[in-house]
Design an enzyme around this catalytic site. Sequence first.
Site, PDB file in Angstrom:
ATOM      1  N   GLY A 249       0.783  -1.231   0.000  1.00 33.02           N
ATOM      2  CA  GLY A 249       0.000   0.000   0.000  1.00 33.02           C
ATOM      3  C   GLY A 249       0.813   1.279   0.000  1.00 33.02           C
ATOM      4  N   PRO A 292       4.910  -4.741  -1.144  1.00 30.01           N
ATOM      5  CG  PRO A 292       7.072  -3.976  -1.618  1.00 30.01           C
ATOM      6  CD  PRO A 292       6.318  -4.959  -0.759  1.00 30.01           C
ATOM      7  NE  ARG A 294      -0.579   2.439  -5.676  1.00 29.08           N
ATOM      8  CZ  ARG A 294      -1.715   2.360  -6.350  1.00 29.08           C
ATOM      9  NH1 ARG A 294      -1.797   2.879  -7.546  1.00 29.08           N
ATOM     10  NH2 ARG A 294      -2.770   1.782  -5.812  1.00 29.08           N
ATOM     11  CB  CYS A 362     -17.828   3.117 -28.254  1.00 27.06           C
ATOM     12  SG  CYS A 362     -17.151   3.075 -29.900  1.00 27.06           S
TER      13      CYS A 362
HETATM   14  C1  LIG Z   1      -3.066  -4.872  -3.383  1.00 30.28           C
HETATM   15  C2  LIG Z   1      -2.360  -5.567  -2.290  1.00 30.28           C
HETATM   16  C3  LIG Z   1      -1.003  -5.323  -2.071  1.00 30.28           C
HETATM   17  C4  LIG Z   1      -0.206  -4.318  -2.858  1.00 30.28           C
HETATM   18  O1  LIG Z   1      -0.693  -3.040  -2.757  1.00 30.28           O
HETATM   19  P1  LIG Z   1       0.135  -1.813  -3.396  1.00 30.28           P
HETATM   20  O2  LIG Z   1      -0.700  -0.645  -3.103  1.00 30.28           O
HETATM   21  O3  LIG Z   1       0.252  -2.079  -4.847  1.00 30.28           O
HETATM   22  O4  LIG Z   1       1.460  -1.796  -2.715  1.00 30.28           O
HETATM   23  C5  LIG Z   1      -0.371  -6.041  -1.083  1.00 30.28           C
HETATM   24  N1  LIG Z   1      -1.043  -6.946  -0.327  1.00 30.28           N
HETATM   25  C6  LIG Z   1      -2.353  -7.206  -0.515  1.00 30.28           C
HETATM   26  C7  LIG Z   1      -3.014  -8.216   0.312  1.00 30.28           C
HETATM   27  C8  LIG Z   1      -3.050  -6.520  -1.485  1.00 30.28           C
HETATM   28  O5  LIG Z   1      -4.354  -6.765  -1.658  1.00 30.28           O
END
Ligand SMILES: *Cc1c(COP(=O)(O)O)cnc(C)c1O
Length: 432
Positions: A249, A292, A294, A362
């Site tokens: 996250g 991680p 993103r 579209c």
């Molecule tokens: C989506 C998710 C992540 C990764 O989240 P990012 O925002 O891409 O770092 C990690 N663990 C779980 C369980 C997720 O659902």
Amino acid sequence: MFLSDSFSVNAENHLTIGGVDTLKIAQEYGTPVYVLDEDKIRRNCRAYASSICRNYPEGGLVLYASKALCCKELCRICMDEGIGLDVVSGGELYTAHSVGFPMDKICFHGNNKTLRELTMAVEYGVGRVIVDNLPELEHLEYIAGQQNKTVDVLLRIKPGVEAHTHEFIRTGQIDSKFGFALETGEAQDAVQRAAAMRNVHLTGLHCHIGSQIFDDEPFIEAARVMLDFMAQMRTQYSISLSELNLGGGFAIRYRETDPTPLSEKYMDRAGAFIRGYAEKLGIPVPFIYIEPGRSIVGDAGLTLYTVGSVKTIPGVRTYVCMDGGMFDNPRYILYQAEYEAVCADRAGDARTSVVTIAGKCCESGDLIQEHTAIQPVQPGDTLAILCTGAYNYSMASNYNRNGKPPVVMVRDGKARLIVRGETLDDLIRCDL
Ligand SMILES: *Cc1c(COP(=O)(O)O)cnc(C)c1O
């Protein structure tokens, strides 16, 4: 310049990624095309891996959340960097397995894994299954029993910490489809059941509080709640949980106005907190996982498009229409995601034009960004959308029967194809 140290401008005033001229990439591979900078991905992996080493000498592992961008080459890079994977489907697991990824470094997530997926996980011998609910726990016990195996699991817990971009609130009643709730006694019950199973081996807990989070307080708050619960399970039931997965996250910058992301500063603060708080509670420092997604690939990528028409509606707005759209990047239509746009042909010029960038699908909502600054553009120009490494290719669809664009990787000044673009024949491949 431009959000990430992957992106720059060369002597010809063209946008570059990883030192490679984006116009050359567009010429060679066509548009739309996703482009990734391998060195940047590796630097991102290493920053997390070294912070885990530094903060948890007792042990820890970085898992790349492959839902951000899953393909064979990304799995190979993670394997090469010595980090693990978080997968959320049989498809992601299969992709990792197909390149010989070490299965013991995989955590398998999902709030409704199918029996087939659970069977696959046990057969492949994935490192940890992150169990979301009781039926899944029972299924796993049965499947592992049938195969005469034991399966290591973590339980996904809702820590009751809700993360927003800049603040957190503790929720009394947690509304989420993921995991076991603490306050209802559901989590406690699940821990007891799992601990009593024969073929399921409970090693610890998992939590994930959200995505694109800039602030470290919600992460630390979640760690506190989880450690409290681990201590409680120890004193109340003598169940020792030795692993804690803190999820992912971590935010990246999408716009120039975004704050600086957390990265290593957070890792050090969280590390110090976890070690100190575990000691205070009198429990061993758990083995730590982080996930991680993103922040491994997001700022290492961009997408190149070709501008088709430019429509100025006097007094309303200017639409810059290009050859991609919601089929290769559905994030704006899904949740008004923000991006910076650059004209790759004149990347160093001032962005004096304010336009709406529209795709070719579209749907009137098929936009990539509204009222965004860019250099004045003309039909034929190459348009770059920055920081599209995460949740673009992985979220792409074939809407309007558009083929998914290719993915190109740059390294050492050279570009190579890592996922070929879909052809017209690919589009009818499954049709009977
Ligand atoms: C989506 C998710 C992540 C990764 O989240 P990012 O925002 O891409 O770092 C990690 N663990 C779980 C369980 C997720 O659902």
